[in-house]
Design an enzyme around this catalytic site. Structure first.
Site, PDB file in Angstrom:
ATOM      1  N   ASP A  36       0.822  -1.211   0.000  1.00  0.00           N
ATOM      2  CA  ASP A  36       0.000   0.000   0.000  1.00  0.00           C
ATOM      3  C   ASP A  36       0.858   1.264   0.000  1.00  0.00           C
ATOM      4  OD1 ASP A  36      -2.178  -1.625   0.061  1.00  0.00           O
ATOM      5  OD2 ASP A  36      -2.673  -1.287   2.164  1.00  0.00           O
ATOM      6  N   TYR A  39       1.896   2.088  -3.489  1.00  0.00           N
ATOM      7  CA  TYR A  39       0.733   2.596  -4.232  1.00  0.00           C
ATOM      8  C   TYR A  39       0.467   4.054  -3.849  1.00  0.00           C
ATOM      9  CZ  TYR A  39      -4.063   3.074  -5.928  1.00  0.00           C
ATOM     10  OH  TYR A  39      -5.203   3.521  -6.570  1.00  0.00           O
ATOM     11  N   ASP A  40       0.513   4.328  -2.539  1.00  0.00           N
ATOM     12  CA  ASP A  40       0.293   5.700  -2.067  1.00  0.00           C
ATOM     13  C   ASP A  40       1.339   6.657  -2.638  1.00  0.00           C
ATOM     14  OD1 ASP A  40      -1.849   4.824  -0.598  1.00  0.00           O
ATOM     15  OD2 ASP A  40      -0.749   4.675   1.284  1.00  0.00           O
ATOM     16  N   SER A  85     -36.023  -6.758 -12.808  1.00  0.00           N
ATOM     17  CA  SER A  85     -35.852  -7.508 -11.564  1.00  0.00           C
ATOM     18  C   SER A  85     -35.862  -9.002 -11.881  1.00  0.00           C
ATOM     19  CB  SER A  85     -36.964  -7.156 -10.576  1.00  0.00           C
ATOM     20  OG  SER A  85     -38.226  -7.388 -11.178  1.00  0.00           O
ATOM     21  N   LEU A  86     -35.637  -9.838 -10.869  1.00  0.00           N
ATOM     22  CA  LEU A  86     -35.614 -11.285 -11.054  1.00  0.00           C
ATOM     23  C   LEU A  86     -36.777 -11.936 -10.316  1.00  0.00           C
ATOM     24  CD1 LEU A  86     -31.824 -12.083 -10.439  1.00  0.00           C
ATOM     25  CD2 LEU A  86     -33.004 -11.954 -12.632  1.00  0.00           C
ATOM     26  N   GLU A 116     -24.061 -17.571  -9.152  1.00  0.00           N
ATOM     27  CA  GLU A 116     -23.261 -16.588  -8.405  1.00  0.00           C
ATOM     28  C   GLU A 116     -24.070 -16.115  -7.199  1.00  0.00           C
ATOM     29  OE1 GLU A 116     -22.452 -13.366 -11.069  1.00  0.00           O
ATOM     30  OE2 GLU A 116     -24.523 -13.282 -11.762  1.00  0.00           O
ATOM     31  N   LYS A 118     -26.092 -13.765  -4.665  1.00  0.00           N
ATOM     32  CA  LYS A 118     -26.931 -12.583  -4.836  1.00  0.00           C
ATOM     33  C   LYS A 118     -26.520 -11.559  -3.779  1.00  0.00           C
ATOM     34  CE  LYS A 118     -31.700 -10.999  -5.319  1.00  0.00           C
ATOM     35  NZ  LYS A 118     -31.558  -9.844  -4.418  1.00  0.00           N
ATOM     36  N   ASP A 120     -26.256  -8.344  -1.447  1.00  0.00           N
ATOM     37  CA  ASP A 120     -27.272  -7.517  -0.798  1.00  0.00           C
ATOM     38  C   ASP A 120     -26.783  -6.074  -0.781  1.00  0.00           C
ATOM     39  OD1 ASP A 120     -29.623  -6.957   0.415  1.00  0.00           O
ATOM     40  OD2 ASP A 120     -29.081  -7.700   2.390  1.00  0.00           O
ATOM     41  N   ARG A 139     -30.618   1.873 -10.410  1.00  0.00           N
ATOM     42  CA  ARG A 139     -31.665   1.131 -11.125  1.00  0.00           C
ATOM     43  C   ARG A 139     -32.968   1.923 -11.191  1.00  0.00           C
ATOM     44  NH1 ARG A 139     -35.903  -1.970  -9.682  1.00  0.00           N
ATOM     45  NH2 ARG A 139     -36.542  -3.599 -11.131  1.00  0.00           N
ATOM     46  N   GLU A 176     -23.408  -4.693  -8.664  1.00  0.00           N
ATOM     47  CA  GLU A 176     -23.912  -4.343  -7.333  1.00  0.00           C
ATOM     48  C   GLU A 176     -22.852  -3.574  -6.558  1.00  0.00           C
ATOM     49  OE1 GLU A 176     -27.498  -5.433  -4.893  1.00  0.00           O
ATOM     50  OE2 GLU A 176     -26.946  -5.590  -7.005  1.00  0.00           O
ATOM     51  N   TYR A 226     -19.132  -5.459  -7.511  1.00  0.00           N
ATOM     52  CA  TYR A 226     -18.962  -6.635  -8.367  1.00  0.00           C
ATOM     53  C   TYR A 226     -19.889  -6.483  -9.575  1.00  0.00           C
ATOM     54  CZ  TYR A 226     -16.236  -9.528  -5.103  1.00  0.00           C
ATOM     55  OH  TYR A 226     -15.255 -10.043  -4.296  1.00  0.00           O
ATOM     56  N   LYS A 293     -28.574 -18.301 -13.812  1.00  0.00           N
ATOM     57  CA  LYS A 293     -28.902 -17.799 -15.147  1.00  0.00           C
ATOM     58  C   LYS A 293     -28.571 -18.878 -16.176  1.00  0.00           C
ATOM     59  CE  LYS A 293     -27.610 -13.083 -13.798  1.00  0.00           C
ATOM     60  NZ  LYS A 293     -26.666 -11.968 -13.986  1.00  0.00           N
ATOM     61  N   LYS A 317     -33.631 -17.556  -2.835  1.00  0.00           N
ATOM     62  CA  LYS A 317     -33.414 -16.735  -1.654  1.00  0.00           C
ATOM     63  C   LYS A 317     -33.157 -17.582  -0.402  1.00  0.00           C
ATOM     64  CE  LYS A 317     -33.864 -12.781  -1.845  1.00  0.00           C
ATOM     65  NZ  LYS A 317     -35.004 -11.866  -1.930  1.00  0.00           N
ATOM     66  N   CYS A 411     -20.697  -2.167  38.718  1.00  0.00           N
ATOM     67  CA  CYS A 411     -20.414  -3.283  37.812  1.00  0.00           C
ATOM     68  C   CYS A 411     -21.146  -4.541  38.275  1.00  0.00           C
ATOM     69  CB  CYS A 411     -18.910  -3.531  37.768  1.00  0.00           C
ATOM     70  SG  CYS A 411     -18.435  -5.016  36.843  1.00  0.00           S
ATOM     71  N   CYS A 414     -18.086  -7.138  39.430  1.00  0.00           N
ATOM     72  CA  CYS A 414     -17.188  -6.928  40.577  1.00  0.00           C
ATOM     73  C   CYS A 414     -17.664  -5.864  41.559  1.00  0.00           C
ATOM     74  CB  CYS A 414     -15.786  -6.578  40.088  1.00  0.00           C
ATOM     75  SG  CYS A 414     -15.627  -4.906  39.411  1.00  0.00           S
ATOM     76  N   CYS A 429     -16.715  -0.265  33.485  1.00  0.00           N
ATOM     77  CA  CYS A 429     -16.385  -0.642  34.862  1.00  0.00           C
ATOM     78  C   CYS A 429     -15.009  -0.083  35.190  1.00  0.00           C
ATOM     79  CB  CYS A 429     -16.386  -2.163  34.989  1.00  0.00           C
ATOM     80  SG  CYS A 429     -15.541  -2.759  36.467  1.00  0.00           S
ATOM     81  N   CYS A 435     -11.499  -6.618  38.349  1.00  0.00           N
ATOM     82  CA  CYS A 435     -12.723  -7.173  37.763  1.00  0.00           C
ATOM     83  C   CYS A 435     -12.442  -8.477  37.003  1.00  0.00           C
ATOM     84  CB  CYS A 435     -13.357  -6.156  36.817  1.00  0.00           C
ATOM     85  SG  CYS A 435     -14.925  -6.720  36.114  1.00  0.00           S
TER      86      CYS A 435
END
Length: 673
Positions: A36, A39-40, A85-86, A116, A118, A120, A139, A176, A226, A293, A317, A411, A414, A429, A435
């Protein structure tokens, strides 16, 4: 254009090409070639060149992910190819019905399916023209979405320019946008600590983040992407099958799910679904099912569409992850760091195939914000192995005898005082050394290298000692015998003697190290050094009032409260007396007048790779009265920057803080000593 300008333009082009390549390695192949820090460095070099030559900045430059100016509202985008939609299947029987319909319509004995997870998250359409991202749209209703291009540009996983040069003139990639689980938890934790509203689940977090009117806010959110399809194309098709088309998109720089597979027939679909159900909790992101699919694109075309969904695809689902139940009681648990957390005891309810009886409420601010009361009907959400949580309350179902949740004053483990400093979300605490809930963590910290430095006393050994009830607090370490130690797993005579010798050596320490070893909340190494210099003795510190503590440099009201509360607890004082009785001692602290300390009142920050251990440099600076902080602010006097210095160096430049390399720091110290 002069020869010099042409050289700069070529250099900028080369840097962009390198950065885009490394983005591809990181996001698409999951196989980064460089660390990293490197890359930076490339990105900072490009930023510097573009700052000097703003006329050479283009929309597809990797530097343009930081976010544009806030928008007043999103404009509308019409989808040339609708985003449909599906259909859903909620059982193996419904899945079998889908497969049978497809086989009958195509007249085939068995169908090859692309499978694949699904995701969320939030569906997005990315439009590329001549290989450059020109638009990102949600969408919406499938025909019209919102233009979120400025926000989409801030997501590192989405390429601003496609890889290679063999891409269609127009390519709309569909996929997604989602928020990984860890990023979601960290985002909510930051919100809770600030007293802000939290998100109910990663999907809401992703949607809320993408629809920010200020792209700079989106840029701070841990979003990923993805691809799972395409919209408008200026060519007939990318390949002859869905799986081959996704391979083409991956080659162009699009991240695709590593879980994508091609399966044969209904049996293959059911086996894949079962495998993903087992794997679901271990994935880095939330999924709510699996998408199947028909793999052959010609077969897809023959099957066509019905209403608003394709006949050639279906979403199988998983069981629902939320359910309604009743809060029967609220109890408080004490964590290993002393955090006192409210836990709801629920009327048992099945959520996602598991019976849930408890749910975390995080902290009292969360209880108040959601207005959770004992007797309430609530929505409970479960996501994988994460502890179930209450998403929201249904106040319309609240019974008249519902009771408010009250934070205990002591607490539950203790009996020590529970404090919740103003401005902090978490109650704690104060019995840190005593404790039982905090015992293992307190002893591990006490023995660590920068505290009492007890060589050979690792985490696993501490856990054995506590689990076998050989020690109850840090002072018990000094009463251990060779016989007790040799009875432990992987502890021979020599190892036992080495540990006893290390314990004996640790008795000779400094007041600053001892204070740090006590594990007082918010009291780190620098503050321990400051307190030791300010008060000179443990006795003086124990008797100090909160007002006196705040007279110490860098000790504000919250830290003063933590220190005073710690020493106020009889249990903690008893353990300290046992430690001193075991022979722990330190030389008298010499408190030099402030005017004799050459760096008194100066704040340093160390960053990057330095030639000497940071702890050594830090101690040298502190001996001269300096404070060594972990972050850069307007109050910082010097930033000492080594190789591969990152964001702290950038912040110092922004604030105009004096920046030193090691040679300059050594020269400064030589001049003042």
């Amino acid at each position: 254009m002069t020869r010099k300008d042409e050289g700069v333009k070529a250099q900028i082009g080369q840097l962009r090409q390198q950065i885009n390549y490394h983005n591809y390695r990181y996001y698409v192949l999951d196989d980064p070639e460089i660390p990293d820090s490197e890359y930076d460095r490339l990105l900072r070099e490009l930023q510097a060149l573009e700052a000097e030559h703003p006329e050479l900045i283009t929309p597809d430059s990797p530097t343009q992910r930081v976010g544009a100016q806030p928008l007043k509202e999103f404009s509308e985008v019409r989808h040339v190819v609708p985003m449909l939609s599906l259909g859903n299947a909620f059982s193996d029987e419904e899945m079998a019905d889908f497969d049978e319909r497809v086989r009958k319509l195509l007249g085939e004995e068995q169908i090859e399916y692309a499978a694949e997870p699904k995701l969320d998250g939030l569906a997005i359409n990315l439009r590329y023209e001549r290989g450059v991202l020109v638009q990102g749209a949600t969408r919406g209703d499938g025909h019209r979405g919102e233009d979120v291009t400025s926000n989409v540009r801030t997501i590192g996983a989405i390429p601003l320019r496609l890889q290679g040069d063999e891409w269609p003139g127009v390519l709309e990639v569909r996929g997604e946008i989602f928020m990984p689980k860890q990023g979601f938890e960290e985002l909510n934790e930051r919100a809770r600590n600030k007293g802000e509203k939290t998100f109910a689940n990663p999907r809401n977090a992703a949607a809320g983040s993408l629809r920010q009117l200020d792209p700079k806010i989106t840029a701070t959110r841990p979003l990923s992407f993805y691809a799972y399809g395409w919209g408008e194309l200026s060519v007939d098709r990318l390949a002859d099958s869905y799986s081959a088309s996704m391979a083409v998109l991956k080659g162009l720089g699009m991240p695709v799910s590593p879980e994508q597979q091609v399966v044969q027939g209904l049996e293959g679909c059911l086996a894949y679904f079962e495998a993903m159900a087992q794997k679901r909790d271990s994935l880095e992101y939330e999924i709510d099912g699996v998408v199947f699919k028909v793999n052959d694109l010609e077969q897809q075309q023959r099957l066509g569409y019905v209403s608003r969904a394709p006949r050639w695809a279906i979403a199988r689902k998983f069981p629902a992850q939320e359910a309604l139940t009743v809060v029967k009681d609220v109890e408080f648990q004490v964590g290993r760091t002393g955090a006192v957390t409210p836990v709801a005891r629920l009327q048992p309810v099945e959520v996602g195939g598991v019976v849930v009886r408890n749910a975390t409420l995080h902290n009292m601010d969360e209880v108040r914000k959601k207005d959770v009361r004992i007797g309430d009907t609530v929505y409970v959400r479960r996501a994988g192995d994460v502890i179930p949580e209450i998403v929201r309350v249904l106040p319309e179902r609240r019974p008249k005898d519902a009771r408010e949740v009250v934070l205990p004053a002591h607490c539950p483990v203790c009996g020590s005082d529970v404090i919740k400093p103003e401005g902090e979300a978490v109650a704690r605490c104060t019995g840190g050394l005593f404790c039982p809930a905090q015992r293992k963590e307190a002893i591990k910290h006490f023995a660590s290298r920068r505290a009492m430095d007890i060589e050979g006393l690792g985490d696993k050994l501490v856990e054995q000692l506590v689990d076998q009830e050989l020690i109850r607090d840090p002072a018990d370490l000094y009463s251990l015998t060779r016989e007790q130690l040799t009875g432990l797993e992987r502890m021979g005579e020599k190892s036992a003697q080495n540990l006893l010798d290390a314990l004996a050596r640790s008795k000779e320490t400094t007041l600053a190290h001892f204070l740090y070893a006590l594990g007082i909340r918010e009291v780190g190494e620098a503050t321990s050094q400051t307190l030791a210099r300010q008060f000179g003795s443990l006795e003086a510190l124990e008797k100090a009032t909160e007002e006196q503590l705040q007279e110490t440099p860098d000790v504000g009201p919250i830290v003063a409260t933590h220190i005073a509360a710690f020493f106020r607890q009889p249990h903690n004082r008893e353990v300290i007396e046992k430690l001193l009785g075991a022979g722990i001692h330190w030389p008298e602290v010499e408190v030099p007048p402030e005017e004799q300390q050459a760096l008194a009142g100066k704040t340093f920050v160390l960053t990057g790779s330095l030639s000497r251990p940071r702890s050594e440099i830090k101690a040298e600076l502190q001996e001269l009265g300096a404070r060594v902080a972990g972050s850069v602010s307007k109050k910082t006097d010097y930033v000492v920057a080594g190789e591969a210095a990152g964001s702290k160096l950038e912040k110092a430049r922004e604030l105009g803080v004096t920046i030193l390399d090691e040679e300059q720091m050594d020269k400064l110290l030589a001049e003042i000593t």
